[in-house]
Structures are given as structure tokens and as C-alpha cells.
Motif scaffolding. Structure first.
Motif, PDB file in Angstrom:
ATOM      1  N   GLU A 330       0.826  -1.206   0.000  1.00 26.90           N
ATOM      2  CA  GLU A 330       0.000   0.000   0.000  1.00 26.90           C
ATOM      3  C   GLU A 330       0.862   1.258   0.000  1.00 26.90           C
ATOM      4  N   ARG A 331       1.873   1.281   0.821  1.00 26.45           N
ATOM      5  CA  ARG A 331       2.748   2.453   0.882  1.00 26.45           C
ATOM      6  C   ARG A 331       3.463   2.654  -0.444  1.00 26.45           C
ATOM      7  N   TYR A 334       0.999   4.093  -3.173  1.00 27.54           N
ATOM      8  CA  TYR A 334       0.771   5.524  -2.997  1.00 27.54           C
ATOM      9  C   TYR A 334       2.021   6.324  -3.344  1.00 27.54           C
ATOM     10  N   GLU A 337       2.386   6.424  -7.140  1.00 30.92           N
ATOM     11  CA  GLU A 337       1.407   7.324  -7.773  1.00 30.92           C
ATOM     12  C   GLU A 337       1.822   8.778  -7.603  1.00 30.92           C
ATOM     13  N   SER A 338       2.356   9.118  -6.420  1.00 30.66           N
ATOM     14  CA  SER A 338       2.823  10.483  -6.184  1.00 30.66           C
ATOM     15  C   SER A 338       4.013  10.810  -7.083  1.00 30.66           C
TER      16      SER A 338
END
Length: 408
Positions: A330-331, A334, A337-338
């Protein structure tokens, strides 16, 4: 320390060499294990010496001669008489010890007069030695060759006879009585194999089963370390206790600290050519990170090995691993994506690979989240988790792990 155990049979197709030193190392290991038992009994402020004053010595308490032998302890056996000679040395301070111990794996011979030694008084022990010595002298006299076939070599006393003559010399009688007052004989001591087995059973109940051998090897390594030997081979209560604490913390069941990993050994097992076809490796090559493959493979191996060992010892469950993997997935998703937002409007392949490589390195350099609450979780382990995730084939395209900062 000594041994006369028979040499092991040669492997099929091998010829036995006359200079096999295996038994010497076994004898040293045996002596160290005996010393370890004594170290467990040390009190604060006490110490133990190896070899300096004899095989195993606790000042003011005991001096123990250790024999790893398979034959019988007979009346004339050199283990008995040589030990007595050592304790009669003019520089040996007999009076400073409560006990002088001959510890041997041997059993008493069937006809030996030594049986019941520990129950006898010092004067009774002397009578036993005098009887043995007198019988040996009589046998020697009876076997003396005639002048016709006199052989000077045959007339020379044997090693046992020479030792007996030294020990029983009248000028040493007072010193011998000092020895006999303190002397005990422990026969039938556990073999090396049985002593190791009992050590595990008695002292390593709180150690993970897969790490018991490592614990023993590390402890014996400490006992024979160059540092100790160079300083006189003295083991203090404090040093031994500190080593036990260190090893227990590293290898205990339900550890609180991340278990040690022999990274150097794992590194030697890596074959880059076998790794390149793997999915996690292809994803690194995709962003121009070929030079990172060996390190990535090592980190992945660290993670897999650690998890496998903890599974084997029942210290870890699949839900624990899945939770850690999911958190990092999950980390990562994200974070990726950033990072992709920062690449908006970039169409140059070289530039996109550069940005992707920077993202790769940044992710590997972030702070490490503890694995299952284990202190000092290795960075290599956490990075290896990334490569395990990258090697997983996801059924959901949105959940796929990638390093590239572009969509196909």
C-alpha cells in the motif's frame, strides 16, 4: 586434555592418512564443553582458566584434568599416573584447591584396585597406589632378561613405570598426601555426543530449535577466541554471563530483536544469470537498474531466509507476513502514484528511467518499519520485501508492484 579414541573409518574410495587431527579437535571441543559446565556454576567475581594451570581450573575451588578416552582406566594407565605427576609439580599450588579431579570418559577396568577411590581415605588411597606400584616392580623384576639374551632397550622402564617411579618416590610422599586428600576420580563421564545432547536439553530450552547448533558453535567460539587465549585463556563470570545474554537475545524463542543473518554466506550463493529471468529482476532492468540486480537478489534472499527460519521455529504465522507485505504494498502504491505525478509531461524514455531509478533508490533508503515488532529490523530485509512483492503476479492490475513511473 587427551584422547585415544579410534579414528573414524575412511570414506569409501579413500585411503586412511596417518595424520588425521580430527580427534585432537574433538578432544578440545570436549574440554571446552566441560569448561562451559564449570562456567555455568561460577559465582560473581570468580573465573575459570583453561590450560594455564591444567585443563580446567577454577582458582580456589577445583583443578580438573579432562580425558576423552574409550579404553578402560586400569591400575597402570598413564591417565592416572601422568595426572598425579602433574599435580606433584613443584610449581603447582595443590593446597589452594578444594578438589583435584580426574574426569574421564573411561570406565574402571574389571580388575582395577582404583574402584571406590572417592570413598577411600587419603591413607587408603596411598595403600592402593603402593600396592599397584609394588606389583608393577615385581612384574618388572620377574621379566628381567638373562645375561644371555639381554636387551638394553627391553630393560628400560615403560612410560607407565617411569611415571609410577616419579610419583611414588619417597621424597615426594608429603606432596603426594596433599594430592590424595583432595583427589577425586570421575569415570564414565558423558561422551562428546551425549554431552552436547544434554547441553541442549538442559540449557537451551528457550532457544529456537533451528538455532541451537549456532548457539553452541558461537559459545564454543567465544570460549576459544583469540582474545581470550592471548590474554591467558581466562574466562570471567562477567564475560561468560554477558556472552550468554548476547546469544540468548539473538537466538531465543519469541525474540524481541531481529535475528542475525549471515549475509556473507547468502551473497556467495547468488547467480546473476539465474536471477535475470525472474519477474522482480526484469522490473529492475526495465528502469535501467541492471547494476542493482545482485544487491536486490541478496536482499530478497535475506527476507526469504529470515521468514523461512521463523516459520520453521513456529515464531511466525502467515498472517504476520501477509500484514507486513500488504502494508508495504500500500505504501509503495501511494508513493509510486505520487512520483508519477511529478513525471507528468515527461515523454523522454531516458528521463523517465532516470526518475524511476531515483524513486527506486529513495524507496530503499526510507526508514524501516519493524517486522512483527522486532527491534533493529534490517534494512536489507525490508528491501527484500519489496522484491518479493515485485515477484508476485497480481490478478488486479491496479495492485501490481512496479518501479517504472509510466503506464504501459
Amino acid at each position: 586434555m587427551d584422547t585415544t579414541q579410534p579414528a573414524p573409518a575412511a570414506a569409501a574410495g579413500d585411503s586412511q592418512l596417518p595424520f588425521d587431527a580430527t580427534l585432537l579437535f574433538k578432544a578440545l571441543q570436549y574440554q571446552l564443553l566441560v569448561a562451559v559446565d564449570y562456567c555455568y556454576a561460577l559465582q560473581p567475581g570468580q573465573c575459570l582458566w583453561l590450560e594455564v594451570f591444567g585443563d580446567v581450573t577454577v582458582p580456589g575451588v577445583s583443578q580438573t584434568e579432562v580425558k576423552l578416552y574409550t579404553d578402560k582406566l586400569t591400575d597402570s594407565h598413564t591417565n592416572l599416573w601422568n595426572t598425579l605427576k602433574n599435580w606433584l609439580h613443584e610449581n603447582f599450588d595443590r593446597a589452594s584447591y578444594q578438589s583435584l579431579i580426574l574426569l574421564t570418559t573411561q570406565e574402571f577396568g574389571a580388575q582395577t584396585l582404583l574402584k571406590g577411590w572417592n570413598e577411600k581415605s587419603p591413607s587408603e588411597r596411598l595403600e592402593v597406589l603402593e600396592t599397584i606400584f609394588a606389583a608393577a616392580q615385581a612384574a618388572k623384576k620377574a621379566a628381567k632378561p638373562t645375561s644371555k639374551d639381554y636387551d638394553s632397550d627391553a630393560a628400560k622402564p615403560s612410560k607407565a613405570q617411569s611415571l609410577q617411579q616419579y610419583v611414588m618416590a619417597t621424597e615426594r610422599r608429603a606432596d603426594l598426601m596433599d594430592v590424595l586428600e583432595r583427589m577425586r576420580i570421575t569415570t564414565g563421564a558423558d561422551s562428546l555426543e551425549l554431552r552436547l545432547e544434554k547441553f541442549v536439553t538442559s540449557n537451551l530450552k528457550i532457544i529456537r530449535p533451528s538455532k541451537c547448533q549456532r548457539f553452541i558453535d558461537d559459545l564454543l567460539g567465544f570460549m576459544s577466541s583469540t582474545e581470550l587465549v592471548q590474554k591467558g585463556w581466562k574466562v570471567t563470570y562477567e564475560a561468560f554471563t554477558n556472552k550468554l545474554t548476547e546469544l540468548t537475545k539473538l537466538h531465543m524463542k519469541h525474540p524481541t530483536t531481529f535475528p542475525p543473518v549471515d549475509v556473507a554466506v547468502l551473497k556467495k550463493s547468488i547467480d546473476i544469470e539465474q536471477i535475470k529471468p525472474k519477474l522482480f529482476a526484469r522490473k529492475i532492468v526495465e528502469i535501467g537498474g541492471e547494476h542493482q540486480l545482485k544487491r536486490a537478489a541478496l536482499h530478497r534472499l535475506v527476507a526469504e531466509t529470515t521468514i523461512s527460519d521463523l516459520y520453521a521455529d513456529g515464531e511466525l504465522f502467515k498472517t504476520d507476513v501477509d500484514r507486513y507485505l500488504n502494508n508495504h504494498l500500500e505504501r509503495h502504491l501511494y508513493g509510486r502514484e505520487s512520483a508519477m505525478l511529478d513525471c507528468s509531461g515527461i515523454y523522454c524514455t531516458t528521463q523517465l528511467k532516470t526518475q524511476s531509478m531515483k524513486f527506486y533508490l529513495d524507496q530503499h533508503a526510507t526508514d524501516v518499519e519493524q517486522f512483527c515488532g522486532l527491534e533493529s529490523t534490517m534494512t536489507e530485509f525490508r528491501n527484500g520485501i519489496y522484491h518479493m512483492l515485485a515477484d508476485d503476479v497480481s490478478g488486479d492490475k491496479d495492485e501490481e508492484f512496479h518501479w517504472r513511473l509510466w503506464n504501459e
